[in-house]
Scaffold this motif. Structure first.
Motif, PDB file in Angstrom:
ATOM      1  N   ILE A 162       1.681   1.807  -3.446  1.00 16.09           N
ATOM      2  CA  ILE A 162       0.541   2.393  -4.165  1.00 16.09           C
ATOM      3  C   ILE A 162       0.479   3.897  -3.910  1.00 16.09           C
ATOM      4  CG2 ILE A 162      -1.991   2.531  -4.108  1.00 16.09           C
ATOM      5  CD1 ILE A 162      -2.022  -0.538  -3.980  1.00 16.09           C
ATOM      6  N   PHE A 173       0.826  -1.216   0.000  1.00 17.74           N
ATOM      7  CA  PHE A 173       0.000   0.000   0.000  1.00 17.74           C
ATOM      8  C   PHE A 173       0.860   1.267   0.000  1.00 17.74           C
ATOM      9  CE2 PHE A 173      -3.944  -2.233   2.044  1.00 17.74           C
ATOM     10  CZ  PHE A 173      -4.167  -2.910   0.853  1.00 17.74           C
ATOM     11  N   GLY A 220      -8.252 -12.313   9.304  1.00 16.13           N
ATOM     12  CA  GLY A 220      -8.300 -12.227   7.845  1.00 16.13           C
ATOM     13  C   GLY A 220      -7.441 -11.129   7.250  1.00 16.13           C
ATOM     14  N   GLN A 221      -6.608 -10.487   8.077  1.00 19.90           N
ATOM     15  CA  GLN A 221      -5.761  -9.415   7.529  1.00 19.90           C
ATOM     16  C   GLN A 221      -4.630 -10.009   6.694  1.00 19.90           C
ATOM     17  OE1 GLN A 221      -3.824  -6.903  10.455  1.00 19.90           O
ATOM     18  NE2 GLN A 221      -3.240  -5.369   8.921  1.00 19.90           N
ATOM     19  N   GLU A 222      -4.559  -9.594   5.441  1.00 18.58           N
ATOM     20  CA  GLU A 222      -3.505 -10.076   4.551  1.00 18.58           C
ATOM     21  C   GLU A 222      -2.425  -9.026   4.317  1.00 18.58           C
ATOM     22  OE1 GLU A 222      -5.482 -11.473   1.024  1.00 18.58           O
ATOM     23  OE2 GLU A 222      -6.187 -13.297   2.039  1.00 18.58           O
ATOM     24  N   VAL A 223      -2.819  -7.774   4.280  1.00 15.16           N
ATOM     25  CA  VAL A 223      -1.848  -6.696   4.043  1.00 15.16           C
ATOM     26  C   VAL A 223      -1.567  -6.015   5.388  1.00 15.16           C
ATOM     27  CG1 VAL A 223      -1.404  -4.529   2.832  1.00 15.16           C
ATOM     28  CG2 VAL A 223      -2.685  -6.357   1.683  1.00 15.16           C
ATOM     29  N   HIS A 273     -12.111  -1.309   4.894  1.00  7.97           N
ATOM     30  CA  HIS A 273     -12.840  -1.646   3.677  1.00  7.97           C
ATOM     31  C   HIS A 273     -14.184  -0.923   3.737  1.00  7.97           C
ATOM     32  CE1 HIS A 273     -10.551  -5.463   2.637  1.00  7.97           C
ATOM     33  NE2 HIS A 273     -10.215  -5.335   3.919  1.00  7.97           N
ATOM     34  N   HIS A 292      -6.104  -0.813   7.101  1.00  2.04           N
ATOM     35  CA  HIS A 292      -7.001  -0.366   6.018  1.00  2.04           C
ATOM     36  C   HIS A 292      -8.443  -0.677   6.376  1.00  2.04           C
ATOM     37  CE1 HIS A 292      -5.546  -4.429   5.134  1.00  2.04           C
ATOM     38  NE2 HIS A 292      -6.715  -4.679   4.568  1.00  2.04           N
ATOM     39  N   PHE A 301      -8.519   3.991  -2.409  1.00  2.00           N
ATOM     40  CA  PHE A 301      -8.458   3.450  -3.770  1.00  2.00           C
ATOM     41  C   PHE A 301      -9.336   2.215  -3.861  1.00  2.00           C
ATOM     42  CE2 PHE A 301      -5.478   0.007  -2.563  1.00  2.00           C
ATOM     43  CZ  PHE A 301      -5.019   0.509  -1.349  1.00  2.00           C
ATOM     44  N   LEU A 302      -9.700   1.865  -5.095  1.00  2.00           N
ATOM     45  CA  LEU A 302     -10.573   0.707  -5.295  1.00  2.00           C
ATOM     46  C   LEU A 302      -9.823  -0.587  -5.021  1.00  2.00           C
ATOM     47  CD1 LEU A 302     -12.513   1.702  -8.550  1.00  2.00           C
ATOM     48  CD2 LEU A 302     -13.235   1.963  -6.154  1.00  2.00           C
ATOM     49  N   ASP A 303     -10.496  -1.506  -4.331  1.00  2.00           N
ATOM     50  CA  ASP A 303      -9.927  -2.833  -4.093  1.00  2.00           C
ATOM     51  C   ASP A 303      -9.811  -3.566  -5.439  1.00  2.00           C
ATOM     52  OD1 ASP A 303      -9.879  -4.864  -1.342  1.00  2.00           O
ATOM     53  OD2 ASP A 303      -9.760  -5.767  -3.334  1.00  2.00           O
ATOM     54  N   ILE A 304      -8.677  -4.209  -5.626  1.00  2.00           N
ATOM     55  CA  ILE A 304      -8.403  -4.856  -6.921  1.00  2.00           C
ATOM     56  C   ILE A 304      -9.242  -6.125  -7.116  1.00  2.00           C
ATOM     57  CG2 ILE A 304      -6.485  -6.383  -6.224  1.00  2.00           C
ATOM     58  CD1 ILE A 304      -4.940  -5.279  -8.666  1.00  2.00           C
ATOM     59  N   LEU A 343     -10.712   0.759  -0.378  1.00  2.00           N
ATOM     60  CA  LEU A 343      -9.823   0.666   0.782  1.00  2.00           C
ATOM     61  C   LEU A 343      -9.388   2.067   1.185  1.00  2.00           C
ATOM     62  CD1 LEU A 343      -7.585  -2.319  -0.415  1.00  2.00           C
ATOM     63  CD2 LEU A 343      -9.606  -2.401   1.061  1.00  2.00           C
ATOM     64  N   ASN A 348      -9.998  -5.733   9.070  1.00  2.00           N
ATOM     65  CA  ASN A 348      -9.436  -7.006   9.506  1.00  2.00           C
ATOM     66  C   ASN A 348      -8.131  -6.698  10.225  1.00  2.00           C
ATOM     67  OD1 ASN A 348     -11.539  -8.360   8.174  1.00  2.00           O
ATOM     68  ND2 ASN A 348     -10.402  -8.367   6.249  1.00  2.00           N
TER      69      ASN A 348
HETATM   70  P1  AMP Z   1      -7.225  -7.697   4.092  1.00  2.00           P
HETATM   71  O1  AMP Z   1      -7.524  -9.152   3.875  1.00  2.00           O
HETATM   72  O2  AMP Z   1      -8.191  -7.029   5.032  1.00  2.00           O
HETATM   73  O3  AMP Z   1      -5.778  -7.466   4.474  1.00  2.00           O
HETATM   74  O4  AMP Z   1      -7.486  -6.987   2.702  1.00  2.00           O
HETATM   75  C1  AMP Z   1      -6.495  -6.731   1.761  1.00  2.00           C
HETATM   76  C2  AMP Z   1      -7.211  -6.221   0.545  1.00  2.00           C
HETATM   77  O5  AMP Z   1      -6.276  -5.591  -0.292  1.00  2.00           O
HETATM   78  C3  AMP Z   1      -7.879  -7.331  -0.290  1.00  2.00           C
HETATM   79  O6  AMP Z   1      -9.271  -7.058  -0.386  1.00  2.00           O
HETATM   80  C4  AMP Z   1      -7.167  -7.243  -1.633  1.00  2.00           C
HETATM   81  O7  AMP Z   1      -8.025  -7.479  -2.715  1.00  2.00           O
HETATM   82  C5  AMP Z   1      -6.658  -5.815  -1.626  1.00  2.00           C
HETATM   83  N1  AMP Z   1      -5.487  -5.574  -2.443  1.00  2.00           N
HETATM   84  C6  AMP Z   1      -4.325  -6.258  -2.427  1.00  2.00           C
HETATM   85  N2  AMP Z   1      -3.461  -5.744  -3.330  1.00  2.00           N
HETATM   86  C7  AMP Z   1      -4.098  -4.707  -3.923  1.00  2.00           C
HETATM   87  C8  AMP Z   1      -3.745  -3.784  -4.943  1.00  2.00           C
HETATM   88  N3  AMP Z   1      -2.544  -3.807  -5.534  1.00  2.00           N
HETATM   89  N4  AMP Z   1      -4.639  -2.852  -5.304  1.00  2.00           N
HETATM   90  C9  AMP Z   1      -5.861  -2.799  -4.711  1.00  2.00           C
HETATM   91  N5  AMP Z   1      -6.251  -3.649  -3.744  1.00  2.00           N
HETATM   92  C10 AMP Z   1      -5.388  -4.603  -3.353  1.00  2.00           C
END
Ligand code: AMP
Length: 136
Positions: free
Chosen positions: A9, A6, A92-95, A101, A99, A28-31, A40, A86
Motif C-alpha cells: 500500500i 501494508f 487479534g493481529q492479522e497483518v 487503529h 499498525h 489510510f482508511l481501513d477497508i 490505520l 493488536n
Molecule cells: P489487525 O487485525 O489489527 O491486524 O487489523 C488489520 C486491519 O487491516 C483490519 O482492520 C483490516 O480491515 C485492515 N486491512 C486489511 N487489508 C487492508 C487494505 N488493503 N486496505 C485497508 N485496510 C486493510
C-alpha cells in the motif's frame, strides 16, 4: 525489507485511501471500518511486533496520532476515539506490520468492547508487579 500488504500500500502497488504521509509514517482508511473514519497508522518499514519497532520509528508514528485523530473527529463529527494496537495473533493481529487503529466513537454507536473485570487480591497484584518488574 520484509513485504506486507501494508508495504505494498505504501509503495502504491495496492490502492488505498491515504489520509496522511511523512518520511516514516503512512495513514489510510481501513477497508473494513468498525466506524466511519476508522484509520490505520503505520511505520513505512514493515516490523511485525511493537516491541521490535525501533524507538525512533515508534516515536514518529505515535507523534502523529493526536493530530490525525483531531482531523478525523473534525471530518466525521465523532466525539471520541479508541486507539488500538493488536500485537500478536492471540490479540487479534492479522497483518504482520505494526499498525495503530484510530476508531472514532459516537454516543450510542453500539460498537462497545468487552471489558470483563476480574477480582484479584492485593497480594496477587503485588506478587505479579514484582515478577514483571524483575524481568529484563
Ligand atoms: P489487525 O487485525 O489489527 O491486524 O487489523 C488489520 C486491519 O487491516 C483490519 O482492520 C483490516 O480491515 C485492515 N486491512 C486489511 N487489508 C487492508 C487494505 N488493503 N486496505 C485497508 N485496510 C486493510
Amino acid at each position: 525489507m520484509a513485504e506486507t500488504i501494508f508495504t505494498k500500500i505504501v509503495a502504491g502497488d495496492i490502492p488505498c485511501q491515504r489520509v496522511f504521509e511523512n518520511e516514516h509514517v503512512f495513514a489510510f482508511l481501513d477497508i473494513n471500518p468498525l466506524a466511519e473514519g476508522h484509520t490505520l497508522v503505520i511505520p513505512k518499514r514493515a516490523v511485525a511486533r511493537l516491541e521490535d519497532l525501533p524507538a525512533e520509528e515508534l516515536a514518529a508514528v505515535t507523534a502523529v496520532l493526536p493530530q490525525l485523530a483531531k482531523r478525523i473527529l473534525a471530518a466525521t463529527g465523532a466525539a471520541a476515539y479508541n486507539v488500538l494496537l493488536n500485537n500478536g495473533s492471540e490479540a487479534g493481529q492479522e497483518v504482520q506490520h505494526v499498525h495503530f487503529h484510530i476508531i472514532p466513537r459516537k454516543k450510542g454507536d453500539g460498537l462497545g468492547f468487552r471489558w470483563n473485570k476480574k477480582q484479584v487480591t492485593a497480594e496477587e497484584l503485588t506478587a505479579l508487579a514484582e515478577r514483571i518488574a524483575a524481568q529484563g
